[in-house]
Design an enzyme around this catalytic site. Structure first.
Site, PDB file in Angstrom:
ATOM      1  N   ASN A  93       0.960  -0.754  -0.062  1.00  0.00           N
ATOM      2  CA  ASN A  93       0.294   0.118   0.209  1.00  0.00           C
ATOM      3  C   ASN A  93       0.995   1.198   0.211  1.00  0.00           C
ATOM      4  O   ASN A  93       1.403   1.962   1.103  1.00  0.00           O
ATOM      5  CB  ASN A  93      -0.762  -0.372   0.556  1.00  0.00           C
ATOM      6  N   TRP A  94       1.074   1.839  -1.456  1.00  0.00           N
ATOM      7  CA  TRP A  94       2.042   2.972  -1.365  1.00  0.00           C
ATOM      8  C   TRP A  94       1.023   4.391  -0.640  1.00  0.00           C
ATOM      9  O   TRP A  94       2.036   5.228  -0.667  1.00  0.00           O
ATOM     10  CB  TRP A  94       2.672   3.040  -3.082  1.00  0.00           C
ATOM     11  N   LYS A  95       0.455   4.464  -0.249  1.00  0.00           N
ATOM     12  CA  LYS A  95      -0.642   5.524   0.245  1.00  0.00           C
ATOM     13  C   LYS A  95      -0.185   6.911  -0.945  1.00  0.00           C
ATOM     14  O   LYS A  95      -0.528   6.139  -1.846  1.00  0.00           O
ATOM     15  CB  LYS A  95      -0.307   6.107   1.370  1.00  0.00           C
ATOM     16  N   HIS A 144      -9.986   1.065   5.085  1.00  0.00           N
ATOM     17  CA  HIS A 144      -8.472   1.022   5.407  1.00  0.00           C
ATOM     18  C   HIS A 144      -8.327   1.968   6.880  1.00  0.00           C
ATOM     19  O   HIS A 144      -9.897   2.597   6.206  1.00  0.00           O
ATOM     20  CB  HIS A 144      -7.288   1.121   4.699  1.00  0.00           C
ATOM     21  N   GLU A 182      -7.161   4.423   8.007  1.00  0.00           N
ATOM     22  CA  GLU A 182      -7.308   6.048   7.346  1.00  0.00           C
ATOM     23  C   GLU A 182      -7.707   6.508   6.943  1.00  0.00           C
ATOM     24  O   GLU A 182      -8.178   7.647   7.037  1.00  0.00           O
ATOM     25  CB  GLU A 182      -5.521   5.909   6.846  1.00  0.00           C
ATOM     26  N   GLU A 203      -5.949  -5.448  10.821  1.00  0.00           N
ATOM     27  CA  GLU A 203      -5.293  -3.998  11.067  1.00  0.00           C
ATOM     28  C   GLU A 203      -4.901  -3.102  11.935  1.00  0.00           C
ATOM     29  O   GLU A 203      -6.267  -2.249  12.108  1.00  0.00           O
ATOM     30  CB  GLU A 203      -5.155  -3.193   9.748  1.00  0.00           C
ATOM     31  N   GLY A 225       1.584   2.139  10.870  1.00  0.00           N
ATOM     32  CA  GLY A 225       3.011   3.381  10.846  1.00  0.00           C
ATOM     33  C   GLY A 225       3.514   3.485  12.438  1.00  0.00           C
ATOM     34  O   GLY A 225       4.368   4.259  12.316  1.00  0.00           O
ATOM     35  N   SER A 245       2.909  -2.927  10.485  1.00  0.00           N
ATOM     36  CA  SER A 245       3.942  -2.417  11.277  1.00  0.00           C
ATOM     37  C   SER A 245       4.623  -3.694  10.535  1.00  0.00           C
ATOM     38  O   SER A 245       5.740  -4.240  10.988  1.00  0.00           O
ATOM     39  CB  SER A 245       4.672  -2.099  12.346  1.00  0.00           C
ATOM     40  N   GLY A 251       2.305  -0.974   4.886  1.00  0.00           N
ATOM     41  CA  GLY A 251       2.330   0.607   4.236  1.00  0.00           C
ATOM     42  C   GLY A 251       3.896   0.511   4.099  1.00  0.00           C
ATOM     43  O   GLY A 251       4.616   0.388   2.533  1.00  0.00           O
ATOM     44  N   GLY A 252       4.610   1.493   4.971  1.00  0.00           N
ATOM     45  CA  GLY A 252       5.793   2.091   5.449  1.00  0.00           C
ATOM     46  C   GLY A 252       6.746   1.348   4.151  1.00  0.00           C
ATOM     47  O   GLY A 252       7.838   1.193   3.085  1.00  0.00           O
TER      48      GLY A 252
HETATM   49  P1  PGA Z   1       2.624   0.439   7.834  1.00  0.00           P
HETATM   50  O1  PGA Z   1       1.656   0.537   7.611  1.00  0.00           O
HETATM   51  O2  PGA Z   1       2.876  -0.794   7.110  1.00  0.00           O
HETATM   52  O3  PGA Z   1       3.344   1.615   7.618  1.00  0.00           O
HETATM   53  O4  PGA Z   1       2.252  -0.068  10.050  1.00  0.00           O
HETATM   54  C1  PGA Z   1       0.492  -0.554   6.898  1.00  0.00           C
HETATM   55  C2  PGA Z   1      -1.050  -0.560   6.032  1.00  0.00           C
HETATM   56  O5  PGA Z   1      -1.539   1.003   6.263  1.00  0.00           O
HETATM   57  O6  PGA Z   1      -1.687  -1.026   5.665  1.00  0.00           O
END
Ligand code: PGA
Length: 260
Positions: free
Chosen positions: A13-15, A105, A107, A177, A183, A222, A243-244
């Site tokens: 997930n490149w956000k 998600h 977010e 999640e 994050g 994470s 994500g990251g």
């Molecule tokens: P993260 O994000 O790996 O940076 O914790 C995961 C996600 O938002 O799906």
């Protein structure tokens, strides 16, 4: 990874990160690193505006025997069309070759106020347009500390099942999640995540054993190269939503490697 025949799913997930140039370079590095491997299904979730660029690189890669990559969107609107400025429908996603969409998600839930009801409608719209939902569910730290994790997860899951029906889970990936792990660098412990995944599967198996055994339940929050192996060793953790760490080719490739 499970001893059953569930194929692992690793989502990147490149956000809202990277330029077009960065994204295409990252993708090329991923292709180089995955040459000859096709164990896991690897979902790339770029920002909307890069979907078509990524699609065309994925097509070229497939023609060059680089297998296992699929394309996903980070969001989808619940309506099929209309005056919804700035929004993207499931039909449009299908039109540009998107096979999956992240839905629910945290977010989106927390920053954009998406409700369980809206998330259920998004899943329905996606499914009606051949786009497979990666349905994200997760509890906040407060809910976790109050011992409400499973209650919250089932509430989120059931609100979708009520609208799309249990059978539709055959076309979904479920992502657990925990909100407090996204994050933050504070991943859930693999054992605790396994326990939660097993409870979700057991709950579904009360309704339909086959669906519960087929459903891929992936963990997100994470996930990094240095904890992925422990997650991958758990029988009910069928992959990861990253994500990251998905923005760095080497790290993401290392994560994928543990799931085959
Ligand atoms: P993260 O994000 O790996 O940076 O914790 C995961 C996600 O938002 O799906």
């Amino acid at each position: 990874m499970s001893t059953l025949s569930r194929r692992a799913f690793i989502g990147g997930n490149w956000k809202m990160h990277g330029s077009l140039g960065d994204s295409l370079l990252l993708l090329q590095q991923l292709f180089d690193g995955r040459k000859g491997k096709e164990g896991a299904e690897i979902g790339i979730f770029p920002p909307f505006v890069y979907l078509q660029h990524v699609r065309s690189l994925l097509n070229t890669a497939q023609n060059n025997q680089i297998k296992g990559f699929v394309l996903g969107a980070q969001n989808v609107n619940e309506h099929s069309k209309g005056a919804y400025t700035g929004e993207i429908s499931a039909e449009m996603l299908d039109d540009v070759g998107c096979e999956y969409a992240l839905i629910g998600h945290s977010e989106r839930r927390n920053l954009y106020g998406e409700t369980n009801e809206q998330i259920a409608k998004k899943c329905l719209s996606a499914l009606q347009n051949k786009v497979k939902p990666v349905l994200c569910i997760g509890e906040t730290l407060e809910q976790k500390n109050a011992g409400k994790t499973i209650e919250i997860l089932l509430e989120q899951l059931n609100s979708v099942i009520c609208v799309v029906g249990l059978n539709a889970l055959r076309h979904c990936v479920l992502a657990y999640e925990p909100v407090w792990a996204i994050g933050t660098g504070l991943a859930a412990s693999p054992m605790v995540a396994q326990e939660i995944h097993a409870k979700l599967r057991a709950y579904l198996s009360e309704q339909n054993v086959e669906i519960s055994e087929e459903l891929r339940i992936i963990y997100g929050g994470s996930v990094k190269a240095d904890n992925a192996q422990d997650f991958s060793a758990m029988p009910d953790i069928d992959g990861a939503l990253v994500g990251g760490a998905s923005l760095k080719a080497e790290e993401f490739l290392n994560i994928c490697h543990y799931w085959g």
